[in-house]
Design a protein around this motif. Structure first.
Motif, PDB file in Angstrom:
ATOM      1  N   THR A  14       0.759  -1.209   0.078  1.00  0.00           N
ATOM      2  CA  THR A  14      -0.042  -0.204  -0.060  1.00  0.00           C
ATOM      3  C   THR A  14       1.014   1.231   0.079  1.00  0.00           C
ATOM      4  O   THR A  14       0.353   2.329  -0.022  1.00  0.00           O
ATOM      5  N   GLU A  15       2.272   1.023   0.304  1.00  0.00           N
ATOM      6  CA  GLU A  15       2.966   2.144   0.140  1.00  0.00           C
ATOM      7  C   GLU A  15       2.991   3.004  -1.203  1.00  0.00           C
ATOM      8  O   GLU A  15       3.195   2.371  -2.134  1.00  0.00           O
ATOM      9  N   PHE A  35      -5.349   3.241   0.832  1.00  0.00           N
ATOM     10  CA  PHE A  35      -5.873   4.761   0.398  1.00  0.00           C
ATOM     11  C   PHE A  35      -4.738   5.724   0.095  1.00  0.00           C
ATOM     12  O   PHE A  35      -3.532   5.584   0.853  1.00  0.00           O
ATOM     13  N   LEU A  36      -4.881   6.764  -0.721  1.00  0.00           N
ATOM     14  CA  LEU A  36      -3.722   7.724  -0.962  1.00  0.00           C
ATOM     15  C   LEU A  36      -4.119   8.996  -0.661  1.00  0.00           C
ATOM     16  O   LEU A  36      -5.316   9.522  -1.031  1.00  0.00           O
ATOM     17  N   ARG A  51      -7.168  21.482   2.165  1.00  0.00           N
ATOM     18  CA  ARG A  51      -6.865  20.052   2.311  1.00  0.00           C
ATOM     19  C   ARG A  51      -7.576  19.740   3.528  1.00  0.00           C
ATOM     20  O   ARG A  51      -7.379  20.373   4.628  1.00  0.00           O
ATOM     21  N   SER A  52      -8.300  18.738   3.576  1.00  0.00           N
ATOM     22  CA  SER A  52      -9.078  18.213   4.676  1.00  0.00           C
ATOM     23  C   SER A  52      -8.845  16.810   5.154  1.00  0.00           C
ATOM     24  O   SER A  52      -7.897  16.049   4.102  1.00  0.00           O
ATOM     25  N   PRO A  53      -8.543  16.411   6.237  1.00  0.00           N
ATOM     26  CA  PRO A  53      -7.945  15.121   6.621  1.00  0.00           C
ATOM     27  C   PRO A  53      -8.881  14.007   6.005  1.00  0.00           C
ATOM     28  O   PRO A  53      -8.074  13.047   5.533  1.00  0.00           O
ATOM     29  N   ASP A  54     -10.024  14.363   5.438  1.00  0.00           N
ATOM     30  CA  ASP A  54     -10.844  13.223   4.626  1.00  0.00           C
ATOM     31  C   ASP A  54     -10.465  13.363   3.219  1.00  0.00           C
ATOM     32  O   ASP A  54     -10.908  12.400   2.436  1.00  0.00           O
ATOM     33  N   ASP A  55      -9.798  14.140   2.686  1.00  0.00           N
ATOM     34  CA  ASP A  55      -9.437  14.330   1.414  1.00  0.00           C
ATOM     35  C   ASP A  55      -8.488  13.273   0.761  1.00  0.00           C
ATOM     36  O   ASP A  55      -7.506  13.198   1.500  1.00  0.00           O
ATOM     37  N   ALA A  60      -8.345   0.371  -5.685  1.00  0.00           N
ATOM     38  CA  ALA A  60      -8.263  -0.975  -5.481  1.00  0.00           C
ATOM     39  C   ALA A  60      -7.938  -1.420  -7.042  1.00  0.00           C
ATOM     40  O   ALA A  60      -8.607  -0.811  -8.056  1.00  0.00           O
ATOM     41  N   VAL A  61      -7.078  -2.562  -7.166  1.00  0.00           N
ATOM     42  CA  VAL A  61      -6.593  -3.046  -8.784  1.00  0.00           C
ATOM     43  C   VAL A  61      -6.587  -4.452  -8.696  1.00  0.00           C
ATOM     44  O   VAL A  61      -6.335  -5.067  -7.613  1.00  0.00           O
TER      45      VAL A  61
END
Length: 195
Positions: A14-15, A35-36, A51-55, A60-61
């Motif tokens: 995931t990195e 999540f990115l 920028r919000s923390p939820d942004d 999925a690939v």
């Protein structure tokens, strides 16, 4: 007897850095999700108003080989993206939330010439060049940028156009700060009355 061998499948890390170089030349398939945040997507982050923390974007690939009658199987990839970010509303010039949900499908081809010649009428598949250093993160960024609205706006009625807002402010400021100068003849008339 089954003539199609089962290929090994590798789960992607995931990195973000690890998603920059994926070897598609080996006989295996990939799956992964994560999540990115906007910090991991520098080109997308340039578009952000705030920028919000939820942004950010969930991804999925899944890659798989799709058999072609009378030919070699082709490697395909399903990509699912869902997320949000804040852009500048072109109506009020204030930040507005934009949500993205896309599920493109790609087909990997051996070289640029084949990718360029890929039939454009096949909307369901986007051609990519097969590579031992495939940049999945770059592809994710490209898809997010392509799905952002050209003219972001709040929903109808949720904001007031900036021109109207600034026009109202300007007229208010003019009323308060600029008064018509007194007529010089009225000043003389008032002076004469006082004498």
């Amino acid at each position: 007897m089954n003539r199609n061998p089962v290929l090994p499948s590798l789960t992607l890390p995931t990195e973000p850095k690890a998603l920059r170089s994926i070897d598609l030349m080996v006989s295996q398939t990939y799956t992964g999700h994560g999540f990115l945040a906007l910090d991991a997507l520098p080109r997308v982050a340039l578009e952000a108003a705030t920028r919000s923390p939820d942004d950010g974007f969930d991804w999925a690939v899944e890659t798989f080989f799709d058999g072609i009658v009378g030919g070699e199987p082709r490697l395909k990839m399903n990509l699912n993206l869902k997320g949000q970010m804040h852009l500048i509303c072109q109506r009020c010039m204030q930040p507005c939330l934009v949500e993205v949900e896309e599920s493109p499908q790609f087909v990997f081809l051996a070289n640029e010439a084949l990718a360029d010649a890929f039939p454009m009428e096949d909307d369901a598949l986007e051609p990519l060049v097969m590579d031992s250093q495939f940049d999945l993160l770059g592809t994710i960024e490209d898809e997010i940028l392509l799905s952002l609205p050209l003219i972001p706006k709040h929903p109808e009625g949720a904001c007031e156009p900036a021109a109207l807002r600034s026009g109202a402010d300007d007229s208010m400021n003019q009323d308060e700060t600029t008064k018509k100068p007194d007529n010089p003849f009225n000043i003389l008339k008032n002076m004469k009355k006082k004498e």
